[in-house]
Design an enzyme around this catalytic site. Structure first.
Site, PDB file in Angstrom:
ATOM      1  N   GLU A 193      -8.979  -4.343   8.988  1.00 51.57           N
ATOM      2  CA  GLU A 193      -8.413  -3.724  10.203  1.00 51.57           C
ATOM      3  C   GLU A 193      -8.882  -2.281  10.414  1.00 51.57           C
ATOM      4  O   GLU A 193      -8.080  -1.360  10.508  1.00 51.57           O
ATOM      5  CB  GLU A 193      -6.885  -3.747  10.140  1.00 51.57           C
ATOM      6  CG  GLU A 193      -6.286  -5.128  10.080  1.00 51.57           C
ATOM      7  CD  GLU A 193      -4.773  -5.112  10.019  1.00 51.57           C
ATOM      8  OE1 GLU A 193      -4.144  -6.089  10.474  1.00 51.57           O
ATOM      9  OE2 GLU A 193      -4.186  -4.116   9.513  1.00 51.57           O
ATOM     10  N   GLU A 385      -5.238 -13.097   9.419  1.00 49.61           N
ATOM     11  CA  GLU A 385      -3.847 -12.668   9.280  1.00 49.61           C
ATOM     12  C   GLU A 385      -3.082 -13.070  10.528  1.00 49.61           C
ATOM     13  O   GLU A 385      -3.563 -12.912  11.646  1.00 49.61           O
ATOM     14  CB  GLU A 385      -3.707 -11.142   9.117  1.00 49.61           C
ATOM     15  CG  GLU A 385      -4.065 -10.606   7.758  1.00 49.61           C
ATOM     16  CD  GLU A 385      -3.704  -9.128   7.629  1.00 49.61           C
ATOM     17  OE1 GLU A 385      -2.689  -8.697   8.221  1.00 49.61           O
ATOM     18  OE2 GLU A 385      -4.448  -8.410   6.930  1.00 49.61           O
TER      19      GLU A 385
END
Length: 486
Positions: A193, A385
């Site tokens: 991320e 995720e």
């Protein structure tokens, strides 16, 4: 020519974790201290409301935590003891039918300060054992090289990723693990991320924000340095084993315009551009033109050396991975530029329900994201995720009835399936926190995501017994049916 009817047979079903949230044993096996080891527990209800999403540490707090660590709780130091219980946990993943297990390597386990010339053999051997255990059950590891942690000495010495010094230190680390595990790991992600640098400089880049003059400037400089490090890691991977698949990753935050007002629509476009900036660079190999105007408007000047352009071109990733938890609402307002690219919007979507942590629940947003991403990059995508944090209740019979999690995940999987039918090339799905772990944001244990309940509270007390939730058996059926039984 026929449309896809569902997930391909080799679809990688599994679950996702991070070293700093599960391993524990923070000083065992020669490991050095990492940035995550200084994430102090924060009571999310201390001020009557849910705490923020990220941990931030200032230079003063780091000094205090170093000198008086006994006064504070640092849950990421104990995790869920995966370091000593990995065989038990991987056996449970295998029982569910996992084809893939996403985990990360702790940089500080391999190079304790990040500055060593030679790696720590105990750390390398630990991950050898983990990957061998996965191989025993036919589980493919999906390994993140840097997941919200780095040796704390690199923060102290260089203030993290604002310094170009870290580029080649990371390349040394990446080459070490790529070479060591070249025959054990086929799928890699460089940075977790990376766009979350815009939300927490300490979390994403190991930067002490109080030591920089302009946090936005620092966030983009840190990101640039990580782009270069990632590109060098991709190049190294292809040299070491051309069969390796290596990807980039963002927290996908699809921005909707608040109204049909053209100004709101334009703000949504700009918000999505700041999110897409990260895979634009890593999947295309160059800076998109729209970012130059944004840099000029915000007086951002990146240290960009002549050789950087070639490094980025030579380090293009094979696939784009995303985490997806929620969508975002954009509006033309005075603080619009500050909100663009952030994890959560203060403008709530009236059409969506909220989780216990006030996160909007938007399965269709995942489908929209996948369609847009695939249209943009024409590269395979990986949802690595996605999940629902909730306060699970363990009954006297040691059961966890988490129908709410089953409902959440089934709706998101259904929308993934629809995206595949519409032509998206999707590699796999690894829901977050497949086993309960320490929360990234507040270092809680009570915000649970897993299919497996861990008997441990926020203060670290409990037996650490692993208990199958109702969702464990449901997900087992999902995998066995390749997503047809939801």
């Amino acid at each position: 020519m026929k449309a896809n009817q569902g997930f391909k047979p080799e679809f990688l079903w599994g679950g996702a974790t991070a070293a700093n949230q599960i391993e524990g044993a923070y000083l065992d096996g020669g490991k050095g201290l990492s940035t995550s080891d200084f994430a102090a527990y924060k009571d999310p209800y201390a001020k009557g409301k849910v705490n923020n999403f990220t941990f931030d540490v200032t230079s003063h707090e780091l000094q205090e935590y170093t000198n008086n660590s006994e006064k504070y709780l640092f849950p990421k130091r104990w995790g869920i003891d995966f370091y000593n219980r990995y065989k038990e946990d991987i056996a449970l993943f295998a029982e569910m039918g996992f084809k893939c297990f996403r985990l990360s390597i702790s940089w500080a386990r391999i190079f304790p300060t990040g500055l060593e010339q030679e790696p720590n053999e105990e750390g390398l051997s630990f991950y050898d054992a983990v990957f061998d255990e996965c191989a025993k059950y036919g589980i493919e590891p999906l390994v993140t090289m840097s997941h919200y942690e780095m040796p704390i000495e690199l923060t102290k010495k260089y203030n993290g990723w604002v310094s170009r010094k870290l580029i080649h230190l990371f390349e040394k680390y990446a080459r070490c693990i790529l070479e060591r595990y070249k025959n054990k790991v086929n799928y890699w992600i460089t940075f977790n991320e990376m766009n979350m640098n815009l939300n927490s400089l300490y979390t994403g880049a190991g930067v002490l924000e109080d030591l920089v003059d302009d946090s936005l400037q620092a966030a983009y400089q840190a990101s640039h340095n990580q782009f270069l490090a990632s590109a060098l890691a991709v190049k190294a991977a292809k040299e070491i084993n051309p069969q390796i698949q290596i990807g980039c990753m963002i927290n996908q935050i699809e921005a909707y315009a608040h109204t049909c007002k053209p100004e709101d629509q334009l703000q949504a476009v700009k918000s999505n551009q700041l999110n897409m900036f990260y895979p634009d660079v890593q999947a295309r190999g160059y800076y998109p033109t729209y970012i130059f105007n944004y840099f000029e408007e915000n007086n951002i000047q990146i240290e960009f050396k002549p050789e950087d352009e070639l490094i980025l071109k030579e380090g293009i990733v094979d696939f784009v991975a995303i985490s997806y938890y929620m969508s975002h609402v954009a509006e033309a307002r005075e603080d619009a530029s500050k909100l663009a690219g952030t994890f959560d919007s203060p403008i709530k979507n009236e059409f969506l329900e909220l989780s216990q942590w006030d996160w909007p629940i938007d399965p269709i947003g995942l489908r929209i994201s996948l369609i847009k991403l695939y249209d943009r990059f024409q590269k395979p995508l990986f949802v690595c995720e996605n999940g629902l944090g909730a306060k699970d209740v363990l009954t006297k019979e040691k059961k966890v009835h988490d129908d709410y999690r089953i409902d959440y995940l089934s709706k998101h999987i259904q929308q993934m399936k629809e995206a595949v039918k519409e032509g998206v090339d999707l590699m796999g799905y690894t829901p977050w926190g497949c086993i309960d772990l320490i929360s990234c944001g507040t270092s809680q244990m009570s915000k649970r995501y897993g299919f497996i309940y861990i008997d441990q509270n926020d203060e670290g007390n409990g037996s650490l017994e692993r208990i199958r939730k109702d969702s464990f058996y449901w997900y087992k059926d999902v995998i066995a049916s390749n997503g047809n039984t939801l």
